[in-house]
Write a protein that holds these residues in place. Structure first.
Motif, PDB file in Angstrom:
ATOM      1  N   LEU A   1     -16.241 -23.038 -35.654  1.00  0.00           N
ATOM      2  CA  LEU A   1     -15.630 -21.796 -35.177  1.00  0.00           C
ATOM      3  C   LEU A   1     -14.137 -21.976 -34.941  1.00  0.00           C
ATOM      4  O   LEU A   1     -13.701 -23.027 -34.461  1.00  0.00           O
ATOM      5  CB  LEU A   1     -16.267 -21.365 -33.853  1.00  0.00           C
ATOM      6  N   PRO A   2     -13.326 -20.955 -35.245  1.00  0.00           N
ATOM      7  CA  PRO A   2     -11.908 -21.011 -34.878  1.00  0.00           C
ATOM      8  C   PRO A   2     -11.759 -20.981 -33.351  1.00  0.00           C
ATOM      9  O   PRO A   2     -12.680 -20.607 -32.629  1.00  0.00           O
ATOM     10  CB  PRO A   2     -11.296 -19.758 -35.502  1.00  0.00           C
ATOM     11  N   TYR A   3     -10.591 -21.363 -32.877  1.00  0.00           N
ATOM     12  CA  TYR A   3     -10.363 -21.510 -31.445  1.00  0.00           C
ATOM     13  C   TYR A   3     -10.613 -20.200 -30.697  1.00  0.00           C
ATOM     14  O   TYR A   3     -11.248 -20.185 -29.649  1.00  0.00           O
ATOM     15  CB  TYR A   3      -8.935 -22.009 -31.180  1.00  0.00           C
ATOM     16  N   GLU A   4     -10.116 -19.075 -31.219  1.00  0.00           N
ATOM     17  CA  GLU A   4     -10.280 -17.786 -30.540  1.00  0.00           C
ATOM     18  C   GLU A   4     -11.756 -17.403 -30.426  1.00  0.00           C
ATOM     19  O   GLU A   4     -12.198 -16.910 -29.385  1.00  0.00           O
ATOM     20  CB  GLU A   4      -9.505 -16.689 -31.279  1.00  0.00           C
ATOM     21  N   ASP A   5     -12.534 -17.638 -31.500  1.00  0.00           N
ATOM     22  CA  ASP A   5     -13.957 -17.319 -31.457  1.00  0.00           C
ATOM     23  C   ASP A   5     -14.701 -18.266 -30.519  1.00  0.00           C
ATOM     24  O   ASP A   5     -15.636 -17.858 -29.821  1.00  0.00           O
ATOM     25  CB  ASP A   5     -14.565 -17.385 -32.852  1.00  0.00           C
TER      26      ASP A   5
END
Length: 156
Positions: free
Chosen positions: A129-133
């Motif tokens: 997952l990307p950091y924001e997600d």
């Protein structure tokens, strides 16, 4: 035998508790009266009570049909399409002009994007997952765990 000071303190405490109870009862009664005033009473029983602001002038004359129709805007279409009407918050300022899309920051266009729900984030691999997600996943997961704990504690 109790001393005079302790008897005096006990009397003062009882008086204070009685005054406190009386104050609570008065506050409750005042709230009840305020709510009854907002309902209003008419000749036919309970009804609505319409109040007007102070300083308003009564309409004179018959009709008033012109006020019932849609109001025509005093702004031209050109002004409406080039400015953000009503966005000015300053007394001495003017409404801001609408700029080209390239003039606005890139993040502005992503504000209304749909964000994934917790169930969707749980189906994905956490490591990819990307950091924001990932941040959103942790926040939503904590929130759901807190709600679950609260419901189990409320049942007991």
């Amino acid at each position: 035998m109790p001393s005079r000071c302790s008897i005096y303190c006990l009397r003062e405490r009882k008086v204070f508790e009685n005054n406190l109870k009386l104050k609570v009862e008065i506050d409750m009664a005042m709230n009840c009266i305020k709510s009854l005033r907002s309902i209003g009473v008419t000749n036919s029983g309970l009804g609505s009570c319409r109040t007007f602001a102070v300083g308003g002038k009564a309409k004179k004359g018959k009709g008033g049909g012109a006020a019932d129709g849609p109001k025509q805007s005093s702004l031209s279409k050109e002004v409406k399409s080039t400015t953000v009407v009503g966005a000015n918050i300053l007394k001495e300022g003017t409404d801001p002009k609408i700029l080209a899309d390239s003039e606005y920051p890139e993040w502005l266009w992503h504000l209304l994007d749909k964000k994934p729900a917790l169930s969707e984030l749980r189906r994905k691999n956490i490591e990819t997952l990307p950091y924001e997600d990932l941040k959103r996943f942790v926040k939503l997961d904590n929130r759901s765990r807190i709600k679950e704990n609260n419901t189990t504690r409320a049942k007991n």
